[in-house]
Structure formats: C-alpha cells, structure tokens
Scaffold this motif. Structure first.
Motif, short mmCIF file in Angstrom:
data_model
loop_
_atom_site.label_atom_id
_atom_site.label_comp_id
_atom_site.label_asym_id
_atom_site.label_seq_id
_atom_site.Cartn_x
_atom_site.Cartn_y
_atom_site.Cartn_z
N ARG A 50 0.84 -1.20 0.00
CA ARG A 50 0.00 0.00 0.00
C ARG A 50 0.87 1.25 0.00
O ARG A 50 0.49 2.28 -0.56
N ARG A 80 -1.44 0.04 -10.88
CA ARG A 80 -2.81 -0.44 -11.11
C ARG A 80 -2.90 -1.29 -12.36
O ARG A 80 -2.32 -0.97 -13.41
N HIS A 111 -4.01 9.82 1.23
CA HIS A 111 -5.36 9.42 0.81
C HIS A 111 -5.80 8.07 1.39
O HIS A 111 -6.97 7.89 1.69
N ASP A 112 -4.88 7.13 1.59
CA ASP A 112 -5.25 5.82 2.14
C ASP A 112 -4.79 5.65 3.60
O ASP A 112 -4.63 4.52 4.08
N HIS A 154 1.89 1.77 -3.54
CA HIS A 154 0.72 2.36 -4.23
C HIS A 154 0.65 3.86 -3.93
O HIS A 154 0.43 4.68 -4.83
N ASP A 191 -5.32 7.90 -8.13
CA ASP A 191 -5.53 6.64 -7.41
C ASP A 191 -5.89 5.53 -8.39
O ASP A 191 -5.48 4.38 -8.22
FE FE Z 1 -5.58 4.32 -2.99
#
Ligand code: FE
Ligand code: DGI
Ligand code: FE
Length: 188
Positions: free
Chosen positions: A18, A133, A50-51, A21, A127
C-alpha cells in the motif's frame, strides 16, 4: 509539512504494498496537478495521505462514522468505502493537517462527489491510474488522462461501477451521483 515527513508518517500506517501504491499515487497526482493547473503541493499531500485509514479496524471506523455524524448510509455499504471519510477525519485529528481542500480530496477519493473540485479529480484519477494499477481498461483511462481530465474521470467511474455490477455488488449512491454529475458536465 514536507514530503519526507508526510511519507514517514503515513508509512507506519500502511503495508509495503500500500505504501508503494501511495508513492505511485503521489507521483501521478503531481503530474496531473501540473498538467491541469491544480495546486501541486496540495496534490502531493492529499495523495500521500489518501489511504491513511485503509488498515484501521472496522470497529474503529464504524465508531468514528457514528460519533462524527458522517453519512450513516456508509455503514450498510461495503466497508471498503469507509477509509476515505474516516481518513479525512483522522488525518486532521492525528496528523494535524487542516487544509479543507486536501481533506475533501481524501474524503471523496473512493466515491467522488457531486461538484468535485479540481483537486478531488486529480486524486481520484491518480488513485485509479497510478503505475501499479492493473484494472481492465486502465490503459484507456491513462490515455484520456493525457488530454482530458473529465473524460478520464468519467471513464474511471464507469469502469468502477461496471466492475461492481459484474460482481453483483451494490453501488454506493454518491458514486452514481458523481457519474451523473460528470456526464452532465461534459454535455454542457
Ligand atoms: Fe488508494
Ligand atoms: O483504497 P484503494 O484500493 O486504493 O482504492 P479506493 O479507495 O478507490 O477503494 C476501492 C474499493 O472500494 C474497492 O474495493 C471497491 C470499493 N468501492 C468503490 N466504490 C464503491 C465501492 N464499493 C461499493 N460497494 N460501492 C461503490 O460505489
Ligand atoms: Fe482508497
């Protein structure tokens, strides 16, 4: 807050995957902010955080949604949606970041919202298209993102809704409202 401090703070709350990411979202958000005239520094910070709440226990997120008077409807939809509004709350409370534009971009990064700001759009799209992704259709969205932010965003939201529908999953109303709002925007 500078980039290094922000990254150090967020790293403790994320898995390695994460975190990678998050770096991808940060780099992509900076490119998109430069391309479309958003505040680059705000895009960088919003992307980094954001996460932030992604790995909070569900019970803790649920309690925050109840206590803070957030949209209670969230609780009957996929718990994956919760980390966005809960993240905005915790980033302000625990990190002390209080820029409303940044907090909104975090708050709406999963569902979008009617009347998305330029910064909201940059974060939502970053994102979705960051280099890590691998969604079906992501390359098309990456192409659109080179020249037309709204077109890329609509395509990303369409893909997400279709993905959920294929799995017979409910679609959170704000996601649909966001789609309608953006499609209307394009016709104006
Ligand atoms: Fe995200
Ligand atoms: O946190 P990320 O994985 O980076 O990405 P995200 O914040 O966009 O979260 C994606 C997750 O949220 C994914 O598992 C699908 C879910 N999700 C996104 N929009 C909706 C949704 N789930 C429901 N039920 N309805 C939605 O509209
Ligand atoms: Fe997320």
């Amino acid at each position: 807050m500078d980039r290094e401090g922000a990254l150090q703070t967020v790293k403790e709350h994320l898995t390695d995957h994460r975190y990678q990411h998050t770096i991808g979202v940060m780099e992509t958000a900076i490119v998109l902010a430069e391309r479309y005239g958003a505040d680059v520094k705000k895009a960088e910070l919003a992307a980094i955080f954001h996460d932030y709440a992604k790995f909070r226990p569900k019970d803790e997120m649920k309690q925050i949604i109840l206590d803070q008077g957030m949209e209670q409807q969230l609780l009957v939809f996929n718990s994956e949606l919760w980390h966005a509004p809960v993240g905005a709350f915790l980033v302000e409370k625990e990190v002390g970041l209080n820029d409303e534009e940044i907090l909104d971009a975090i708050r709406y990064h999963t569902s979008g919202r009617v009347g998305m700001s330029l910064l909201d759009k940059v974060i939502y799209l970053a994102d979705y298209i960051e280099p890590g992704r691998r969604f079906p259709g992501v390359d098309e969205v990456r192409e659109f993102a080179k020249a037309n932010l709204n077109q890329a965003l609509v395509q990303a939201i369409k893909n997400s809704i279709q993905f959920l529908m294929k799995k017979n999953q409910p679609v959170y109303p704000d996601t649909i409202y966001t789609y309608n709002d953006l499609v209307k925007l394009r016709e104006d």
